[in-house]
Scaffold this motif. Structure first.
Motif, mmCIF file in Angstrom:
data_model
loop_
_atom_site.group_PDB
_atom_site.id
_atom_site.type_symbol
_atom_site.label_atom_id
_atom_site.label_comp_id
_atom_site.label_asym_id
_atom_site.label_seq_id
_atom_site.Cartn_x
_atom_site.Cartn_y
_atom_site.Cartn_z
ATOM 1 N N PRO A 240 0.803 -1.225 0.000
ATOM 2 C CA PRO A 240 0.000 0.000 0.000
ATOM 3 C C PRO A 240 0.832 1.270 0.000
ATOM 4 O O PRO A 240 0.411 2.284 -0.583
ATOM 5 N N ASP A 241 2.000 1.253 0.650
ATOM 6 C CA ASP A 241 2.826 2.459 0.670
ATOM 7 C C ASP A 241 3.453 2.720 -0.685
ATOM 8 O O ASP A 241 3.570 3.881 -1.117
ATOM 9 N N LEU A 242 3.872 1.655 -1.378
ATOM 10 C CA LEU A 242 4.404 1.809 -2.731
ATOM 11 C C LEU A 242 3.319 2.310 -3.668
ATOM 12 O O LEU A 242 3.537 3.223 -4.476
ATOM 13 N N GLN A 243 2.127 1.739 -3.548
ATOM 14 C CA GLN A 243 1.024 2.222 -4.376
ATOM 15 C C GLN A 243 0.738 3.693 -4.100
ATOM 16 O O GLN A 243 0.523 4.485 -5.023
ATOM 17 N N ALA A 244 0.775 4.069 -2.832
ATOM 18 C CA ALA A 244 0.461 5.457 -2.488
ATOM 19 C C ALA A 244 1.426 6.430 -3.144
ATOM 20 O O ALA A 244 1.017 7.489 -3.651
ATOM 21 N N LEU A 245 2.708 6.107 -3.158
ATOM 22 C CA LEU A 245 3.676 7.002 -3.776
ATOM 23 C C LEU A 245 3.494 7.050 -5.286
ATOM 24 O O LEU A 245 3.563 8.126 -5.895
ATOM 25 N N HIS A 246 3.252 5.893 -5.898
ATOM 26 C CA HIS A 246 2.979 5.885 -7.334
ATOM 27 C C HIS A 246 1.733 6.707 -7.669
ATOM 28 O O HIS A 246 1.622 7.235 -8.783
ATOM 29 N N HIS A 247 0.811 6.821 -6.738
ATOM 30 C CA HIS A 247 -0.408 7.580 -6.992
ATOM 31 C C HIS A 247 -0.219 9.084 -6.808
ATOM 32 O O HIS A 247 -1.123 9.853 -7.130
ATOM 33 N N LYS A 248 0.933 9.499 -6.289
ATOM 34 C CA LYS A 248 1.123 10.916 -5.988
ATOM 35 C C LYS A 248 2.062 11.650 -6.939
ATOM 36 O O LYS A 248 1.976 12.866 -7.068
ATOM 37 N N ALA A 249 2.990 10.934 -7.580
ATOM 38 C CA ALA A 249 3.969 11.614 -8.434
ATOM 39 C C ALA A 249 4.577 10.613 -9.417
ATOM 40 O O ALA A 249 4.636 9.414 -9.123
ATOM 41 N N PRO A 250 5.056 11.093 -10.547
ATOM 42 C CA PRO A 250 5.698 10.188 -11.504
ATOM 43 C C PRO A 250 7.040 9.698 -10.992
ATOM 44 O O PRO A 250 7.769 10.429 -10.316
ATOM 45 N N VAL A 251 7.362 8.462 -11.320
ATOM 46 C CA VAL A 251 8.637 7.875 -10.929
ATOM 47 C C VAL A 251 9.609 7.945 -12.098
ATOM 48 O O VAL A 251 9.206 7.892 -13.272
ATOM 49 N N ILE A 252 10.866 8.100 -11.782
ATOM 50 C CA ILE A 252 11.957 8.026 -12.762
ATOM 51 C C ILE A 252 12.896 6.957 -12.234
ATOM 52 O O ILE A 252 13.554 7.161 -11.215
ATOM 53 N N ALA A 253 12.947 5.796 -12.896
ATOM 54 C CA ALA A 253 13.608 4.629 -12.317
ATOM 55 C C ALA A 253 14.727 4.104 -13.203
ATOM 56 O O ALA A 253 14.665 4.173 -14.435
ATOM 57 N N ILE A 254 15.750 3.578 -12.556
ATOM 58 C CA ILE A 254 16.784 2.790 -13.216
ATOM 59 C C ILE A 254 16.913 1.480 -12.464
ATOM 60 O O ILE A 254 16.508 1.381 -11.301
ATOM 61 N N TRP A 255 17.443 0.467 -13.135
ATOM 62 C CA TRP A 255 17.658 -0.785 -12.419
ATOM 63 C C TRP A 255 19.078 -0.891 -11.922
ATOM 64 O O TRP A 255 19.984 -0.225 -12.406
ATOM 65 N N ASP A 256 19.265 -1.752 -10.900
ATOM 66 C CA ASP A 256 20.592 -2.148 -10.458
ATOM 67 C C ASP A 256 20.655 -3.662 -10.597
ATOM 68 O O ASP A 256 20.053 -4.212 -11.510
ATOM 69 N N ASP A 257 21.317 -4.367 -9.709
ATOM 70 C CA ASP A 257 21.517 -5.799 -9.919
ATOM 71 C C ASP A 257 20.339 -6.672 -9.499
ATOM 72 O O ASP A 257 20.012 -7.653 -10.167
ATOM 73 N N HIS A 258 19.644 -6.330 -8.405
ATOM 74 C CA HIS A 258 18.651 -7.266 -7.880
ATOM 75 C C HIS A 258 17.383 -7.348 -8.714
ATOM 76 O O HIS A 258 16.583 -8.269 -8.546
ATOM 77 N N GLU A 259 17.178 -6.429 -9.624
ATOM 78 C CA GLU A 259 16.129 -6.620 -10.614
ATOM 79 C C GLU A 259 16.451 -7.804 -11.519
ATOM 80 O O GLU A 259 15.569 -8.324 -12.214
ATOM 81 N N PHE A 260 17.707 -8.246 -11.511
ATOM 82 C CA PHE A 260 18.182 -9.433 -12.243
ATOM 83 C C PHE A 260 18.645 -10.488 -11.234
ATOM 84 O O PHE A 260 17.936 -11.445 -10.958
ATOM 85 N N ALA A 261 19.854 -10.326 -10.709
ATOM 86 C CA ALA A 261 20.433 -11.208 -9.699
ATOM 87 C C ALA A 261 21.622 -10.476 -9.094
ATOM 88 O O ALA A 261 22.239 -9.627 -9.741
ATOM 89 N N ASN A 262 21.984 -10.835 -7.880
ATOM 90 C CA ASN A 262 23.021 -10.113 -7.173
ATOM 91 C C ASN A 262 24.320 -10.031 -7.963
ATOM 92 O O ASN A 262 24.790 -11.000 -8.549
ATOM 93 N N ASP A 263 24.908 -8.835 -7.935
ATOM 94 C CA ASP A 263 26.168 -8.555 -8.624
ATOM 95 C C ASP A 263 26.123 -8.953 -10.096
ATOM 96 O O ASP A 263 27.042 -9.578 -10.636
ATOM 97 N N ALA A 264 25.056 -8.565 -10.749
ATOM 98 C CA ALA A 264 24.910 -8.854 -12.174
ATOM 99 C C ALA A 264 25.936 -8.090 -12.991
ATOM 100 O O ALA A 264 26.313 -6.965 -12.662
ATOM 101 N N TRP A 265 26.400 -8.722 -14.074
ATOM 102 C CA TRP A 265 27.235 -8.076 -15.082
ATOM 103 C C TRP A 265 26.746 -8.545 -16.436
ATOM 104 O O TRP A 265 25.757 -9.285 -16.526
ATOM 105 N N SER A 266 27.359 -8.110 -17.508
ATOM 106 C CA SER A 266 26.814 -8.387 -18.835
ATOM 107 C C SER A 266 26.720 -9.866 -19.145
ATOM 108 O O SER A 266 25.823 -10.303 -19.879
#
Length: 556
Positions: A240-266
């Protein structure tokens, strides 16, 4: 709602394998039901076959004339995230100047299908710059919650102020996302930046809070497949807290490793076993697909997250992808951190960044940067502190005193970039960074070994984690215990570091004017409590033209 853009002239329109040893500090977010029993928690309308919007709505990547809208519809009870089930469903969208939707300025429809996990996006254009709008979706007679978004100022607008929320590293199992709730409650954000580790890939219990699980995520196993990544994203979007923030302002996001797997590289990741967990290429592709399905982010070059946004004449924001093109992190027998053939950005992205910084005509050049660019030496830490710090940062416990997953592991790229800033007299470059689960305020020296005699080429504000373990959590001692000892030693060995807080969780608020860029650091009372309070901790700013950080004693 008070406008934060103040233009001085009229603006123009326009998966279940053995647990992983893991030691770095990062993670992500959500709330509610497991994906399996999700149907038991569906509203009566969805259980009866009426579409429902269970994952909220969101907007992102604001432009002067438009914004990207997102939602996910659950058309039938069995159509849970990652299931591949559910019929094609028409989803309407509407944008208005008011929350009552009496002044509609744009509307349309898109089709949600199982092929995109029933997520939809609408890239709306033709809007006015620097303007608040309200939007919602509808399907089968059901409306989503309404949400606010905001366009960027016109490219040539004289903008007197910008304000962004700044967050990173939200581990669902480690606690609640109160940081998002407190940012949502402000009501004064032009947008918010998520600097990576929006979700975490680990199985339940592999990466919790001081060795415990505050709330289990879904699926329970480490995520490997497209269905797994979709299910995990879906879990997060029920918070609910994540939803609340998405409902209040636009997000500008980039990914890091855990969107894939820890310490990701090419070509792989520390948390990926080729063969036993499938191929890295297939896992990486699945993670990318689910990310772009579930996030209001426009895919940029080659389906990555590096891109640039502009906010009038005041600031542009270069957003980096430091996972897709990087060389493998240095390990024993795997090369040198100074090897010029190793890269964190990739050649094309580094050239793009340098060119954008050089040609920028804005007052400030902001860089969304997922891992710390400032050099960091452990120095003369005692053994009882060095071991947990090494665990936190993923360092060899007996040797190399640096984090090779950060820019410290790719020093040639860093030297080239900082030399570019100096040789071209590029001022007012501010790196905005996450990943390390600690808060920092740094100058970015050309030569850390001689600093402060050598120049500072830029400044860096690093935000701590929303929930992911930091140093006191690794050691399992009361908050503040470690920081009181470690921070002075870290600062003594790194004279460009003005402040470091190794122990607390929270978020940042970046306020930018022509005169200065200021980061206000906020901390949470208890990440394990859904009702955690928030308090201001410290503020640092960089004055225009100085390339140095200084403390200021009041938040904006």
């Amino acid at each position: 709602m008070t406008s934060r853009y103040r233009a001085s002239a009229p603006a123009e329109s326009v998966n279940s394998l053995s647990p992983r040893r893991r030691t770095i500090v990062k993670a992500a977010a959500a709330t509610a039901v497991l994906a399996g029993p999700l149907t038991a928690a569906l509203p009566a309308r969805a259980a009866a076959g009426t579409p429902a919007f269970l994952h909220g709505v969101a907007s992102g990547d604001p432009l002067p004339d438009g914004v990207l809208l997102w939602t996910r519809v659950t058309p039938t009870a069995e159509a849970v995230p990652g299931s591949g089930l559910g019929p094609d469903t028409e989803v309407g969208w509407v944008v208005a100047r008011d929350k009552a939707f009496t002044d509609v300025v744009a509307e349309g429809a898109v089709t949600a299908t199982a092929a995109s996990d029933h997520t939809v996006k609408a890239d709306v254009r033709g809007l006015e710059p620097a303007t608040d709008y309200w939007f919602r979706f509808s399907a089968g007679g059901t409306d989503s919650p309404p949400a606010r978004t905001r366009t960027a100022p016109a490219a040539d607008a004289a903008v007197s102020g910008l304000r962004f929320g700044v967050v990173s590293c939200a581990n669902w199992e480690a606690g609640h996302f109160s940081a998002y709730r407190h940012l949502a409650a402000r009501g004064d954000l032009d947008a918010w930046l998520h600097l990576g580790d929006y979700i975490y890939e680990y199985g339940t219990g592999d990466y919790g809070t001081r060795g415990t699980v505050v709330r289990p995520h879904a699926p329970a196993h480490e995520i490997l497949t497209l269905a797994d990544y979709r299910t995990r994203h879906g879990r997060y979007k029920t918070d609910p807290d994540l939803q609340a923030l998405h409902h209040k302002a636009p997000v500008i996001a980039i990914w890091d490793d855990h969107e894939f797997a820890n310490d990701a590289w090419s070509g792989g990741a520390e948390n990926h076993t080729e063969g036993a967990e499938g191929t890295w290429s297939a896992r990486q592709a699945a993670a990318r697909q689910a990310y772009f399905e579930w996030m209001p982010v426009r895919p940029a070059t080659a389906g990555t997250t590096y891109r640039r946004l502009r906010f009038g004449k005041l600031a542009d924001l270069s957003l980096l992808d430091l996972r897709s093109f990087r060389s493998q992190q240095v390990k024993v027998g795997n090369g040198s951190v100074d090897d010029p053939d190793r890269t964190i950005t990739g050649r094309a992205q580094l050239d793009w960044l340098k060119a954008g910084l050089k040609t920028s005509d804005t007052t400030w050049r902001l860089v969304g940067n997922s891992v710390m660019i400032s050099p960091f030496a452990v120095g003369s830490l005692s053994a009882d502190l060095l071991k947990p710090l090494a665990e936190l940062l993923g360092l060899p416990k007996e040797g190399l005193a640096l984090n090779t997953d950060q820019w410290d592991g790719y020093t040639d790229d860093r030297r080239e970039l900082l030399a570019h800033l100096r040789s071209n007299a590029i001022r007012n470059t501010v790196f905005l960074t996450g990943d390390i689960h600690m808060a920092w305020a740094n100058d970015v020296p050309v030569d850390a070994g001689t600093y402060p005699l050598s120049a500072s080429a830029a400044t860096e504000f690093v935000v701590t984690s929303v929930t992911s373990d930091n140093l006191d959590d690794i050691v399992k001692v009361p908050e503040g215990t470690v920081s009181a000892i470690a921070a002075p030693v870290i600062k003594a060995a790194n004279r460009h570091v003005h402040w470091v807080d190794t122990d607390r969780h929270g978020y940042g608020v970046l306020d930018v004017t022509a005169e200065r860029a200021q980061m206000d650091y906020y901390v949470l009372s208890d990440r394990t409590s859904a009702n955690a309070t928030s308090s201001w901790a410290r503020s640092y700013r960089t004055r225009s033209g100085t390339q140095k950080v200084e403390r200021t004693y009041d938040p904006v």
